[in-house]
Write a protein that holds these residues in place. Sequence first.
Motif, PDB file in Angstrom:
ATOM      1  N   MET A 178       0.807  -1.224   0.000  1.00  0.00           N
ATOM      2  CA  MET A 178       0.000   0.000   0.000  1.00  0.00           C
ATOM      3  C   MET A 178       0.841   1.276   0.000  1.00  0.00           C
ATOM      4  N   LEU A 179       2.085   1.176   0.466  1.00  0.00           N
ATOM      5  CA  LEU A 179       2.880   2.383   0.665  1.00  0.00           C
ATOM      6  C   LEU A 179       3.474   2.904  -0.635  1.00  0.00           C
ATOM      7  N   GLN A 180       3.639   4.219  -0.688  1.00  0.00           N
ATOM      8  CA  GLN A 180       4.278   4.866  -1.813  1.00  0.00           C
ATOM      9  C   GLN A 180       5.785   4.575  -1.805  1.00  0.00           C
ATOM     10  N   PRO A 181       6.483   4.793  -2.929  1.00  0.00           N
ATOM     11  CA  PRO A 181       7.946   4.689  -2.920  1.00  0.00           C
ATOM     12  C   PRO A 181       8.559   5.599  -1.863  1.00  0.00           C
ATOM     13  N   PHE A 182       9.789   5.292  -1.463  1.00  0.00           N
ATOM     14  CA  PHE A 182      10.445   6.034  -0.393  1.00  0.00           C
ATOM     15  C   PHE A 182      10.686   7.503  -0.735  1.00  0.00           C
ATOM     16  N   THR A 183      10.889   7.824  -2.005  1.00  0.00           N
ATOM     17  CA  THR A 183      11.249   9.197  -2.360  1.00  0.00           C
ATOM     18  C   THR A 183      10.467   9.681  -3.572  1.00  0.00           C
ATOM     19  N   VAL A 184      10.013  10.929  -3.500  1.00  0.00           N
ATOM     20  CA  VAL A 184       9.372  11.578  -4.630  1.00  0.00           C
ATOM     21  C   VAL A 184       9.812  13.045  -4.622  1.00  0.00           C
ATOM     22  N   ALA A 185       9.884  13.640  -5.790  1.00  0.00           N
ATOM     23  CA  ALA A 185      10.276  15.045  -5.858  1.00  0.00           C
ATOM     24  C   ALA A 185       9.616  15.708  -7.046  1.00  0.00           C
ATOM     25  N   CYS A 186       9.401  17.006  -6.920  1.00  0.00           N
ATOM     26  CA  CYS A 186       9.018  17.854  -8.042  1.00  0.00           C
ATOM     27  C   CYS A 186       9.971  19.055  -8.019  1.00  0.00           C
ATOM     28  N   ASP A 187       9.713  20.079  -8.817  1.00  0.00           N
ATOM     29  CA  ASP A 187      10.665  21.186  -8.910  1.00  0.00           C
ATOM     30  C   ASP A 187      10.888  21.895  -7.579  1.00  0.00           C
ATOM     31  N   GLU A 188       9.864  21.934  -6.718  1.00  0.00           N
ATOM     32  CA  GLU A 188       9.952  22.731  -5.494  1.00  0.00           C
ATOM     33  C   GLU A 188      10.171  21.917  -4.231  1.00  0.00           C
ATOM     34  N   LEU A 189       9.820  20.637  -4.244  1.00  0.00           N
ATOM     35  CA  LEU A 189       9.742  19.874  -2.993  1.00  0.00           C
ATOM     36  C   LEU A 189      10.256  18.458  -3.193  1.00  0.00           C
ATOM     37  N   THR A 190      10.980  17.967  -2.187  1.00  0.00           N
ATOM     38  CA  THR A 190      11.313  16.549  -2.146  1.00  0.00           C
ATOM     39  C   THR A 190      10.768  15.960  -0.851  1.00  0.00           C
ATOM     40  N   VAL A 191      10.218  14.755  -0.950  1.00  0.00           N
ATOM     41  CA  VAL A 191       9.693  14.036   0.209  1.00  0.00           C
ATOM     42  C   VAL A 191      10.344  12.663   0.248  1.00  0.00           C
ATOM     43  N   SER A 192      10.923  12.323   1.389  1.00  0.00           N
ATOM     44  CA  SER A 192      11.529  11.006   1.568  1.00  0.00           C
ATOM     45  C   SER A 192      10.965  10.372   2.828  1.00  0.00           C
ATOM     46  N   ALA A 193      10.890   9.054   2.811  1.00  0.00           N
ATOM     47  CA  ALA A 193      10.376   8.318   3.962  1.00  0.00           C
ATOM     48  C   ALA A 193      11.237   7.082   4.183  1.00  0.00           C
ATOM     49  N   ILE A 194      11.165   6.548   5.400  1.00  0.00           N
ATOM     50  CA  ILE A 194      11.801   5.264   5.692  1.00  0.00           C
ATOM     51  C   ILE A 194      11.046   4.634   6.846  1.00  0.00           C
ATOM     52  N   LEU A 195      11.048   3.308   6.879  1.00  0.00           N
ATOM     53  CA  LEU A 195      10.243   2.574   7.852  1.00  0.00           C
ATOM     54  C   LEU A 195      10.997   1.324   8.270  1.00  0.00           C
ATOM     55  N   GLU A 196      11.090   1.094   9.565  1.00  0.00           N
ATOM     56  CA  GLU A 196      11.708  -0.099  10.140  1.00  0.00           C
ATOM     57  C   GLU A 196      10.779  -0.666  11.211  1.00  0.00           C
ATOM     58  N   PRO A 197      10.876  -1.980  11.497  1.00  0.00           N
ATOM     59  CA  PRO A 197      11.706  -2.996  10.851  1.00  0.00           C
ATOM     60  C   PRO A 197      11.092  -3.443   9.527  1.00  0.00           C
ATOM     61  N   SER A 198      11.897  -3.557   8.505  1.00  0.00           N
ATOM     62  CA  SER A 198      11.402  -3.792   7.150  1.00  0.00           C
ATOM     63  C   SER A 198      10.552  -5.047   7.033  1.00  0.00           C
ATOM     64  N   TYR A 199      10.924  -6.098   7.747  1.00  0.00           N
ATOM     65  CA  TYR A 199      10.271  -7.396   7.550  1.00  0.00           C
ATOM     66  C   TYR A 199       9.189  -7.698   8.576  1.00  0.00           C
ATOM     67  N   ASP A 200       9.031  -6.802   9.559  1.00  0.00           N
ATOM     68  CA  ASP A 200       8.043  -7.083  10.593  1.00  0.00           C
ATOM     69  C   ASP A 200       7.354  -5.807  11.062  1.00  0.00           C
ATOM     70  N   VAL A 201       7.122  -4.895  10.124  1.00  0.00           N
ATOM     71  CA  VAL A 201       6.420  -3.668  10.473  1.00  0.00           C
ATOM     72  C   VAL A 201       4.960  -3.992  10.771  1.00  0.00           C
ATOM     73  N   GLY A 202       4.364  -3.231  11.688  1.00  0.00           N
ATOM     74  CA  GLY A 202       2.978  -3.488  12.056  1.00  0.00           C
ATOM     75  C   GLY A 202       2.060  -2.360  11.650  1.00  0.00           C
ATOM     76  N   GLY A 203       1.975  -1.303  12.482  1.00  0.00           N
ATOM     77  CA  GLY A 203       0.959  -0.278  12.265  1.00  0.00           C
ATOM     78  C   GLY A 203       1.436   1.050  11.749  1.00  0.00           C
ATOM     79  N   ASP A 204       2.722   1.212  11.461  1.00  0.00           N
ATOM     80  CA  ASP A 204       3.188   2.485  10.921  1.00  0.00           C
ATOM     81  C   ASP A 204       2.951   2.560   9.421  1.00  0.00           C
ATOM     82  N   GLY A 205       2.834   3.780   8.921  1.00  0.00           N
ATOM     83  CA  GLY A 205       2.688   3.978   7.483  1.00  0.00           C
ATOM     84  C   GLY A 205       2.843   5.454   7.147  1.00  0.00           C
ATOM     85  N   TYR A 206       2.879   5.742   5.869  1.00  0.00           N
ATOM     86  CA  TYR A 206       3.002   7.125   5.398  1.00  0.00           C
ATOM     87  C   TYR A 206       2.330   7.221   4.037  1.00  0.00           C
ATOM     88  N   ASP A 207       2.103   8.449   3.587  1.00  0.00           N
ATOM     89  CA  ASP A 207       1.479   8.652   2.278  1.00  0.00           C
ATOM     90  C   ASP A 207       1.848  10.046   1.784  1.00  0.00           C
TER      91      ASP A 207
END
Length: 404
Positions: free
Chosen positions: A170-199
């Motif tokens: 369900m999650l978006q790629p870790f990084t996206v950018a346009c001319d004005e803004l960059t957004v990066s995300a990261i989430l751990e633990p990679s193999y046993d994540v439970g309730g965290d997320g981003y969009d």
Amino acid sequence: MTVTDELAWLGALQRVLDRSHLWRPDQLAEIVVETLARLDIDATVYLVDHEQRTLRALPVAKQDTPEPEPIDGSVPGRAFALVRSIPAADSPDAARWWVPMVNGTDRMGVLDFRLPAGADPHAPGLQQRCELFAGLVGHLVTTCVPRGDHLHLVRRTQPMSSASELLWQMLQPFTVACDELTVSAILEPSYDVGGDGYDYSFDGPTARLAIFDGVGKGLKAGLGTAVALAAIRAARRAGQDLAGQARAADAALLAEFPDARFVTAFLAELHLQTGELRYLNAGHLPPLLLRSGAAPDELTGGARMPLGLDDPRGELGRRRLQRGDRLLLYTDGITEARDGDGVQFGRDRLVEIVEHHVAAGLPSPETLRRISHAVIEHQHGLPDDDATLVLAEWSPPAVRRTVP
């Protein structure tokens, strides 16, 4: 045919693109390698693992698969980390280019171009042609991933839990950018994540950001976050404002979970031309506004109850950003991570590391990668709780650092 032949490179691009329509995931690397061999170039495609610690080679039939390359302390790792092509001479009569492979600005891995004997790695246009080819492969890796399990398996070093499998889809790629803004995300633990997320979502003059932390652990927490995320996306795409999106998540969670399951969240909209930030905080940790020369500033407005608790309040917080400002969203798995003596990682340490890496000119995704590893090292192992970071930089120079 030589590595500087422009028409030969054009033919190579066309061959890979033509074959990509029908290839299976396990054929991607083989076709890339066969195509570059026509230019007398030996090549290997590397994908980054989920922990972002190593680059793992895609296997090719009848060839030995190289060992994984560490991101920290290796030339290919440096190319990946800095999103920068790096030449590496192996011997007086042979050379290679390590080229970052991205989909847009999301780092996928690197492509190793081993040039024929006597070739000049700095011949006019050669670096640009390698980067163009690697850029195409990066896009095609992304389109190929959903066709099968092969590329997923290459990136994994261990089995993934059901909750993680659900959320990663369900999650978006870790990084996206346009001319004005960059957004990066990261989430751990990679193999046993439970309730965290981003969009996130970039549309017209508006960028939308969100971070989530579902109550509990495991699959139940993941299901709660998945429901909230889906409800917010549906409401957003139906034209609802931030308050309407939160109410849609309330209704969806109340309908699906009789045990009053809730999700904390921070939802925001940024106008990309004016810097006007509007936000709503549903029981989440206040994000930090980081501005050069100023103390970190918590965004404490727009408060309401967590999603799923049917709070009718819809008053938004507001702030006007300045060019160069950074917005840092995080979950408690970051700041509450403890070492052996019980000392928390803490907010001040988090801000200090962010500021240090930003001052060093690192790309946003690399800053977050290093922070997540610093949290793991602080507590001498994977976090007991999900740990998520989202960094938004309203800064054209920051955007440029994410592009090869």
